[in-house]
Each structure stands twice: as structure tokens, then as C-alpha cells.
Scaffold this active site. Structure first.
Site, short mmCIF file in Angstrom:
data_model
loop_
_atom_site.label_atom_id
_atom_site.label_comp_id
_atom_site.label_asym_id
_atom_site.label_seq_id
_atom_site.Cartn_x
_atom_site.Cartn_y
_atom_site.Cartn_z
N ASP A 10 -11.42 19.54 37.80
CA ASP A 10 -10.75 18.94 36.67
C ASP A 10 -11.28 19.66 35.43
O ASP A 10 -12.32 20.33 35.50
CB ASP A 10 -11.06 17.44 36.61
CG ASP A 10 -10.33 16.74 35.47
OD1 ASP A 10 -9.24 17.19 35.09
OD2 ASP A 10 -10.87 15.74 34.96
N LEU A 11 -10.60 19.53 34.30
CA LEU A 11 -11.05 20.23 33.09
C LEU A 11 -11.80 19.30 32.14
O LEU A 11 -12.99 19.49 31.88
CB LEU A 11 -9.84 20.84 32.37
CG LEU A 11 -10.12 21.61 31.10
CD1 LEU A 11 -11.02 22.82 31.36
CD2 LEU A 11 -8.82 22.06 30.44
N ASP A 12 -11.12 18.27 31.65
CA ASP A 12 -11.73 17.36 30.70
C ASP A 12 -12.83 16.54 31.36
O ASP A 12 -12.59 15.86 32.35
CB ASP A 12 -10.68 16.40 30.12
CG ASP A 12 -9.61 17.14 29.32
OD1 ASP A 12 -9.88 18.27 28.89
OD2 ASP A 12 -8.52 16.58 29.13
N THR A 18 -13.24 17.15 26.16
CA THR A 18 -12.26 17.03 25.09
C THR A 18 -11.83 15.58 24.91
O THR A 18 -10.90 15.29 24.15
CB THR A 18 -11.02 17.90 25.39
OG1 THR A 18 -10.46 17.48 26.64
CG2 THR A 18 -11.37 19.37 25.45
N LYS A 46 -8.32 8.23 30.98
CA LYS A 46 -8.90 9.39 31.68
C LYS A 46 -8.10 9.76 32.91
O LYS A 46 -7.80 8.93 33.75
CB LYS A 46 -10.35 9.08 32.11
CG LYS A 46 -11.39 9.49 31.11
CD LYS A 46 -12.78 9.39 31.72
CE LYS A 46 -13.84 9.93 30.78
NZ LYS A 46 -15.18 9.86 31.40
N SER A 116 -5.88 20.05 36.37
CA SER A 116 -5.97 19.14 35.23
C SER A 116 -4.60 18.63 34.83
O SER A 116 -3.61 19.36 34.91
CB SER A 116 -6.61 19.88 34.04
OG SER A 116 -6.49 19.12 32.85
N ALA A 117 -4.56 17.38 34.38
CA ALA A 117 -3.30 16.81 33.87
C ALA A 117 -2.96 17.36 32.50
O ALA A 117 -1.86 17.15 32.00
CB ALA A 117 -3.42 15.28 33.80
N LYS A 147 -2.12 12.22 39.21
CA LYS A 147 -3.28 11.61 39.86
C LYS A 147 -3.13 10.08 39.73
O LYS A 147 -2.64 9.61 38.71
CB LYS A 147 -4.58 12.04 39.16
CG LYS A 147 -4.84 13.54 39.17
CD LYS A 147 -6.05 13.90 38.30
CE LYS A 147 -6.21 15.40 38.17
NZ LYS A 147 -7.31 15.78 37.26
N GLU A 171 -14.60 16.00 39.92
CA GLU A 171 -13.86 15.09 39.04
C GLU A 171 -14.80 14.13 38.31
O GLU A 171 -15.91 13.84 38.78
CB GLU A 171 -12.86 14.26 39.86
CG GLU A 171 -11.47 14.85 39.89
CD GLU A 171 -10.68 14.57 38.61
OE1 GLU A 171 -11.24 13.95 37.68
OE2 GLU A 171 -9.51 14.98 38.54
N ASP A 172 -14.31 13.61 37.17
CA ASP A 172 -15.08 12.61 36.44
C ASP A 172 -14.29 11.32 36.26
O ASP A 172 -14.64 10.48 35.43
CB ASP A 172 -15.50 13.16 35.06
CG ASP A 172 -14.33 13.24 34.09
OD1 ASP A 172 -13.22 13.61 34.53
OD2 ASP A 172 -14.52 12.92 32.90
#
Length: 227
Positions: A10-12, A18, A46, A116-117, A147, A171-172
Site C-alpha cells: 500500500d502507499l499511504d 499522506t 483509511k 493503492s486506492a 478494498k 498494509e496499514d
């Protein structure tokens, strides 16, 4: 048993944070609509899409009835606010431990993808100086489901030319962990309380605690035991 050959991130909240910039952009929209949201409330956004985020905010004010065109305008405004805020992102915003992890993964021959979304993922990676590090970035515009559906993780593995079982997902968010597990990938949860049906294979408190060699070893050992 599957040899681990790929890593899906995932990115964020995993590569960079961000979330605060997303929050400030959404808060600007919410304030204009007379809807009160704070940072704690923002946690529920999130891992979900921009459209779903707006619907959750609007649900806080049932008498705020907007048509499709008005909603689309708000989504554009939110993204414009967000783009202003991420214009200042640099490599200094890469989360602790991530640069070392990515370098170790590259030297170890692992293929890597972003799942990432965020529609702005390519731009953020460019700002971070990481555009050439990843072999694939899934475009959320091409997805049918968000997701916690596993589609984005399945597509990431496909883009890497790998089976999902040969990848580890990072993932977070609980929605992200569910998506990873439903895709058949081992999952690493970063900084989230885990009390859901979909348990990760590995949990760490923060990105600085991610040690690639140890993660791969633990996942491989777990597969041997369960296999």
C-alpha cells in the site's frame, strides 16, 4: 510451498504518510458543507476510495442531499486541495526504514508493486524519488472493486508475473489486510490494532520495525508448518 518472489505495498501509511494531507483536504470540504470531522473520525477513511470517503462524510449530515454532478464537483475540489498539499512532498517524507527495505528488496531480486486506492500514486512516487523502484503500480481507475475486495492485490501480483501466494502484502489498514488475505497472500500489518477475522501473518508497530529477511523467513516457516 511457494517461494516468495514479490512484495506488494500500500502507499499511504506504508511508503509515506499522506494521511494528514488527505485529512486537511477532506476537512476543507466538510467544513464548507457544515459537517464536523476530526483526525480520529478520519481514521475510517483509511484504505477506501475517494468516492466512498465522500459518501461517509455526507452520511454525517443526512439532510445534505447532493446530486451526482454536485458530488463529482466536490471530489474534484478535494483532489485539487490534496494536490496542492502533496506538491511539497520530498524523499524526506519516506517513512522510517522503508528506504532500507526497498534497497534490500531490490538487491535481493524481489519484484515490487504498489497497490493503492490513491489515483495520485504515480505522482507521489515521483515526488519521493521512487518511480523507478517499483515494477508495477496498479491503476485504481481500472478496478471493479475497492478494498477489502482482493482485486487490487490480485492485479498487483499479475502485473509482476507472479502467483499471489508468491507475494507478501504490506498494509496499514484492516480493509487492506482483509484484501491481502482474501487474495491468498501472506500479510504484514503495520501499526494497526488487529482484532478482526482476517489476521495478518506478521505484525509490526511501525515501518522502522520492518526487516525483510526476517519477514520472509517467518512467512516461509509458517507456510511449512501449515502446509
Amino acid at each position: 510451498m511457494n517461494e516468495i518472489k514479490g512484495l506488494v505495498f500500500d502507499l499511504d501509511g506504508v511508503i509515506t504518510d499522506t494521511a494528514e494531507r488527505h485529512y486537511l483536504a477532506w476537512k476543507r470540504i466538510a467544513d464548507r458543507l457544515g459537517i464536523a470531522i476530526d483526525r480520529e473520525w478520519n481514521e475510517r477513511l483509511k484504505g477506501i476510495s475517494r468516492t466512498e470517503s465522500l459518501e461517509l462524510i455526507l452520511a454525517e449530515k443526512p439532510d445534505c442531499l447532493l446530486d451526482a454532478e454536485e458530488k463529482e464537483q466536490l471530489l474534484k475540489e478535494k483532489n485539487a486541495h490534496y494536490l496542492e498539499l502533496i506538491a511539497e512532498i520530498t524523499a524526506a517524507d519516506i517513512l522510517p526504514g522503508i528506504s532500507d527495505l526497498l534497497e534490500e528488496a531490490k538487491s535481493g531480486g524481489y519484484r515490487m508493486a504498489i497497490a493503492s486506492a490513491s489515483k495520485n500514486a504515480p505522482l507521489i512516487l515521483e515526488r519521493l524519488g521512487l518511480s523507478t523502484v517499483f515494477d508495477a503500480v496498479v491503476d485504481p481507475e481500472t478496478l471493479t472493486y475497492n478494498k477489502p475486495h482482493p482485486e487490487i492485490f490480485e492485479r498487483a501480483a499479475q502485473a509482476l508475473g507472479l502467483e499471489t501466494q508468491a507475494c507478501i502484502g504490506f498494509e496499514d489498514s484492516l480493509a487492506g489486510i482483509e484484501g491481502i488475505k482474501r487474495a491468498g497472500m501472506p500479510a504484514v500489518a503495520i501499526g494497526i490494532p488487529v482484532f478482526a477475522e482476517w489476521l495478518p501473518d506478521i505484525e509490526v508497530a511501525a515501518t522502522k520495525d520492518l526487516k525483510l529477511e526476517e519477514i520472509v523467513r517467518k512467512v516461509t516457516m509458517k507456510e511449512r508448518v501449515e502446509g
